[in-house]
Each structure stands twice: as structure tokens, then as C-alpha cells.
Enzyme design. Sequence first.
Site, PDB file in Angstrom:
ATOM      1  N   TYR A  71       0.852  -1.182   0.000  1.00  0.00           N
ATOM      2  CA  TYR A  71       0.000   0.000   0.000  1.00  0.00           C
ATOM      3  C   TYR A  71       0.892   1.237   0.000  1.00  0.00           C
ATOM      4  O   TYR A  71       1.989   1.234   0.582  1.00  0.00           O
ATOM      5  CB  TYR A  71      -0.916   0.030   1.226  1.00  0.00           C
ATOM      6  CG  TYR A  71      -2.146  -0.825   1.116  1.00  0.00           C
ATOM      7  CD1 TYR A  71      -3.054  -0.640   0.076  1.00  0.00           C
ATOM      8  CD2 TYR A  71      -2.425  -1.809   2.061  1.00  0.00           C
ATOM      9  CE1 TYR A  71      -4.196  -1.419  -0.032  1.00  0.00           C
ATOM     10  CE2 TYR A  71      -3.563  -2.587   1.968  1.00  0.00           C
ATOM     11  CZ  TYR A  71      -4.444  -2.393   0.927  1.00  0.00           C
ATOM     12  OH  TYR A  71      -5.571  -3.161   0.831  1.00  0.00           O
TER      13      TYR A  71
ATOM     14  N   ASP B 200      -6.079   0.622  -6.137  1.00  0.00           N
ATOM     15  CA  ASP B 200      -7.515   0.922  -6.105  1.00  0.00           C
ATOM     16  C   ASP B 200      -8.030   1.196  -4.697  1.00  0.00           C
ATOM     17  O   ASP B 200      -9.233   1.133  -4.446  1.00  0.00           O
ATOM     18  CB  ASP B 200      -8.317  -0.208  -6.756  1.00  0.00           C
ATOM     19  CG  ASP B 200      -8.176  -1.545  -6.032  1.00  0.00           C
ATOM     20  OD1 ASP B 200      -7.297  -1.658  -5.163  1.00  0.00           O
ATOM     21  OD2 ASP B 200      -8.943  -2.481  -6.367  1.00  0.00           O
TER      22      ASP B 200
ATOM     23  N   HIS C 295     -11.078  -5.579  -6.351  1.00  0.00           N
ATOM     24  CA  HIS C 295     -10.832  -5.782  -4.919  1.00  0.00           C
ATOM     25  C   HIS C 295     -11.915  -6.669  -4.295  1.00  0.00           C
ATOM     26  O   HIS C 295     -12.330  -6.480  -3.152  1.00  0.00           O
ATOM     27  CB  HIS C 295     -10.773  -4.440  -4.188  1.00  0.00           C
ATOM     28  CG  HIS C 295      -9.760  -4.400  -3.076  1.00  0.00           C
ATOM     29  ND1 HIS C 295      -8.473  -4.000  -3.272  1.00  0.00           N
ATOM     30  CD2 HIS C 295      -9.851  -4.721  -1.755  1.00  0.00           C
ATOM     31  CE1 HIS C 295      -7.804  -4.064  -2.121  1.00  0.00           C
ATOM     32  NE2 HIS C 295      -8.627  -4.502  -1.188  1.00  0.00           N
TER      33      HIS C 295
END
Length: 369
Positions: free
Chosen positions: A137, A165, A257
Site C-alpha cells: 500500500y 484501487d 478488490h
Amino acid sequence: MTAGTAVPATDPLTLDDVEDRARALLAPEVYDFVAGGSGGEATLRANRAAFDRCHLVPRVLSGVDTADTTTTLLGVPASMPVAVAPMAFHAVVHPDGEPAVSRAAAAAGLPFTAATLAGCPLDELSVPGGALFFQLYWLRDRDRTAWLIDEAERLGARALMLTVDVPFMGRRLRDLRNGFAVPAHAAPVNLSDTQRGGGQSVGAHAASVIDPTLSWSDLEWVRRRTRLPLVLKGVLDPADARRAVDLGADGLVVSNHGGRQLDGAVPSILALPAIRDAIGDACEILLDSGVRSGTDVLRALALGAHGVLLGRPVLWGLAVDGETGVTAVLDLLRAELATSMALAGAPHVAAARRLGVRGASATRVREER
């Protein structure tokens, strides 16, 4: 377990069976945390419906009695075109957590993707004989971001998978209604001491650690910062896919996701053909979101993917029986894939990627090639 092997009636016969067992064992709020999506869960439902609208065109008279599922993913040998997806907080479903999953993946001959929000140190996930990918991340703490990249390289990770995303977490109504918070025993230990977030809601924790301003210029920084193959996870638009390749991406994960971010987003399997057409063979393409069977893996291959990431079913197996449960899930998926490939007349993965697919959607579903 191999295709056609008789098993006791008490053993799960599908990945859905494993989920049913996990649901019976887990606290309702924990089951909802894993199973749920964002908003009204339209994308969560659409992921499965879209797979079922993709119809394979089998080849006959091919002389195939067994299928070879082996392949490579991002240069890593794999017993089938599957890697374990990055997922946070494994220990919420079983105390053995991520190490159990990484060991099961290594034993199955599959890459394991360690997550930034893993609940154990990364060096516990680098298993002898295993292949490690690392999911990153984009953190507010840029020094910690750089440290995580360095750790992944030090531990011999074979690829760096940047999630693109999640500027912030989607609004996950099940968790909000349940008041679900990150348990202290599952909190992410690879963040700084002030960022670990035990006792916080998942959304609040993500907002405190993830930098929502991630942009293409940051991707360029990551590309310069690491020598690892760079994979972007969360791409659904062909124009984004082309730009990523132009900036040096070595792979893409076509993903919404698992229906946990933008509710109403296109199902990943329906976005895949246009992305494949847009970039051709410029880089490897993986797919996740909604994979629940070996036939789903075969559909993804036929539509242009090199492989898939398997998410929730791995956690269901972990919940049911720890490492042994994960092994059972991976064995079952490989048996299903081998059977589906043989029935489709595809003796190996390359042949599977040449199969035809028919289906109806607002986007293109690849015609027989």
C-alpha cells in the site's frame, strides 16, 4: 487429491462447501468481515454472475486424458496458474494466521502474496522452497513505504504488487453495522508503532495509514526504487493498463478488490478481455475477484489471463482447519482445474489460453481465437 478421486461424503467437494463450514465456525461479524463487500454489494454479486455468463467452447477429439496445470507466474514456477492473493488480518479467522497460509502455498508449489497489513513479521512468511510476492500500500509514512520495499527485496520476494484501487477503504456496511474492529492479535505488525491500529475500525485504520494521493508520478518513484518486477493490482480500464505498461509495469492484476471498493464497478472477468486487447503481450495479466472453482480459473485463462489470485476461499480453508484446511482448498482447486482442462480438450495451460469463450456483456467477451 487428483481428478476423479473418490472422497468420503463428509469431505468438502467444492470451495463453496468449505465456505459453508467456515461460516458455521466463525463469529458472525468475522464471517461478514471476510465475505462482505462495499455499499449494496452489487459488484460482489456481479463478480460471480459474470463468471457464470462466460461459457467455454471445448475442443473435441484432442486425445487429452490428463491435463498439465503447471506454468510460471511472473517468472516463478507454479503447480497451477494460481497465486494466493494478498489479504489482511488472517489471524481473525485462525490463530495460525499468515504463516500457515504461506506454508500451505509453498507445499502446493504456489506463490504466496504477503500483505502490507500482515499480522506477523515479513520474515516469517519467507518459507524455504516457497515463492514470495509482496503487496504494497502507498503509505502516508514514505520512509515506512521505502522500508517495506527494502524488506521485500531482502527476503527474496519475486515481485512487488502495488495496490492502486484503495485511496481509502470502500464503505463496508456489514462491518459498520457489526462495529467490527481490527483485533489486537491480528493488527498489522509491519507498520510503525503508531500505525498498527488494534481496536480501530478497518476503515479508520486504513484512513490513518494509506495515502489517498497516490498518482502516476508516485508509480514512477516506485519503479525507480525497486529492482523487483512491478505489478499493479486493481486495474480495470484499458487506458490505465496501457499507461502502466508505458511506465514500466511488469504485470497487472485486473481486479475490483473482490467487490470491496467501488460498488458498481465492472466485474473483473468482464474487464479482462479489453485490457488483454489493449496491451497484447506487453506484460503478464493476473485476475482476481470472484474465483471460486477450477472452471473459473480456466475461464480466466481463456479470456487472456496468465493466472489468477485466490482470496476468500483460502481464508475459509484456514478458518476450517488451519494449514491443513488451506492445503485442502488448493488441492481441490487444482483437481477441478485439471478436470476442466481435460474436458475442454486443453492438455496444458498454453492450450487453455487458446480456448474460445461465448458470453453476453456490455463489454466484450473474447470470441473463439
